[in-house]
Design a protein around this motif. Sequence first.
Motif, PDB file in Angstrom:
ATOM      1  N   TYR A  29       0.849  -1.192   0.000  1.00 38.56           N
ATOM      2  CA  TYR A  29       0.000   0.000   0.000  1.00 38.56           C
ATOM      3  C   TYR A  29       0.888   1.246   0.000  1.00 38.56           C
ATOM      4  O   TYR A  29       1.976   1.244   0.586  1.00 38.56           O
ATOM      5  N   ASN A  87      -8.750   7.428  -5.169  1.00 34.81           N
ATOM      6  CA  ASN A  87      -9.246   6.408  -4.251  1.00 34.81           C
ATOM      7  C   ASN A  87     -10.683   6.641  -3.813  1.00 34.81           C
ATOM      8  O   ASN A  87     -11.018   6.525  -2.623  1.00 34.81           O
ATOM      9  N   GLN A  90      -5.804  -4.910  -4.456  1.00 35.99           N
ATOM     10  CA  GLN A  90      -6.179  -5.585  -3.220  1.00 35.99           C
ATOM     11  C   GLN A  90      -6.973  -6.846  -3.526  1.00 35.99           C
ATOM     12  O   GLN A  90      -6.715  -7.931  -2.995  1.00 35.99           O
ATOM     13  N   SER A 106       1.236  -2.104   5.071  1.00 38.03           N
ATOM     14  CA  SER A 106       0.231  -1.062   5.314  1.00 38.03           C
ATOM     15  C   SER A 106       0.830   0.162   5.977  1.00 38.03           C
ATOM     16  O   SER A 106       0.134   0.910   6.667  1.00 38.03           O
ATOM     17  N   SER A 135      -6.621  -2.680   6.501  1.00 42.76           N
ATOM     18  CA  SER A 135      -5.928  -3.305   5.379  1.00 42.76           C
ATOM     19  C   SER A 135      -6.865  -4.184   4.570  1.00 42.76           C
ATOM     20  O   SER A 135      -6.677  -4.383   3.371  1.00 42.76           O
ATOM     21  N   SER A 161      -0.509  -8.178   8.336  1.00 39.49           N
ATOM     22  CA  SER A 161      -0.500  -6.762   7.993  1.00 39.49           C
ATOM     23  C   SER A 161       0.098  -5.982   9.149  1.00 39.49           C
ATOM     24  O   SER A 161      -0.162  -6.291  10.318  1.00 39.49           O
ATOM     25  N   ASN A 179      -9.786   0.926   3.759  1.00 46.56           N
ATOM     26  CA  ASN A 179      -8.401   1.248   3.415  1.00 46.56           C
ATOM     27  C   ASN A 179      -8.310   2.474   2.501  1.00 46.56           C
ATOM     28  O   ASN A 179      -7.308   3.198   2.516  1.00 46.56           O
ATOM     29  N   HIS A 218      -5.025   4.372   2.440  1.00 40.64           N
ATOM     30  CA  HIS A 218      -4.108   3.500   1.702  1.00 40.64           C
ATOM     31  C   HIS A 218      -4.583   3.277   0.271  1.00 40.64           C
ATOM     32  O   HIS A 218      -5.785   3.152   0.018  1.00 40.64           O
ATOM     33  N   GLU A 219      -3.638   3.184  -0.638  1.00 44.17           N
ATOM     34  CA  GLU A 219      -3.933   2.710  -1.985  1.00 44.17           C
ATOM     35  C   GLU A 219      -3.131   1.443  -2.241  1.00 44.17           C
ATOM     36  O   GLU A 219      -1.901   1.447  -2.165  1.00 44.17           O
ATOM     37  N   ALA A 220      -3.820   0.335  -2.521  1.00 41.11           N
ATOM     38  CA  ALA A 220      -3.134  -0.902  -2.887  1.00 41.11           C
ATOM     39  C   ALA A 220      -2.515  -0.724  -4.265  1.00 41.11           C
ATOM     40  O   ALA A 220      -3.187  -0.335  -5.217  1.00 41.11           O
TER      41      ALA A 220
END
Length: 241
Positions: free
Chosen positions: A58, A66, A78, A95, A103, A122, A149, A153-155
């Motif tokens: 991430y 997002n 993800q 993460s 996550s 994670s 997430n 977060h960006e996967a």
Amino acid sequence: MTDYVLSEETRAKYLKISTASLATALYKRGLRNQFIQNVVPVAPKPVTMVGQAFTLRYIPAREDRNEITVFRNADHPQRVAVETCPPGHVLVMDSRKDARAASAGSILVTRLAMRGAAGLVSDGGFRDAEGIGKLDMPCYHQRPSAPTNLTLHEALDINIPIACGDVAVFPGDVMVGDRDGVIVVPAHLAEELADECLGMESFEDFVLEQVLEGAAVIGLYPPTKDENVQKYQDWRQKTGR
């Protein structure tokens, strides 16, 4: 990336080995930072987690990338990671040590378990942690976290070298998790550590038995007295260990 393939025979050995023994064996080889920091079991399990690493990275989320609609994309990393992590492997997520956003949640984690993954790690948090904790598959995180997430977060990347809890994790490394936490065994050391640590577990069981019977640790742990070395050999013959 590694060509190493964890055999069922070696996996069976690791099922009997603690993260503490592995940490000591790695330290003897100069590796001091293989225990993933601030990661604990979502719920304790009766079996040790053992499997090679399959990774997901991430990065910090950016608002224009997002929105909730990104989950509609068939190639969302993800989702793809959950659907492509090989059976018997451990999905390891970088993460960014940030548990303010999840996550993953119980639906994705259940799917991972149904596909035969050996575990999930994670250094962030999971939402629906209670449901995840009820799965047979061992899962490790920092703490529960409800927000999706996407808020933080960006996967982005699948199966590349990552950081998880301040430890470098390379695809194919052997991940071992018990009630203490998770340790990363570099793939090229996996075979020799399995054999060495099985012997360590045997010796420590002998030592604990001696201590419970009133023995002093000096000269026993480590066994600097010949009499204790002989006692251990006799114990091994008696127990078959």
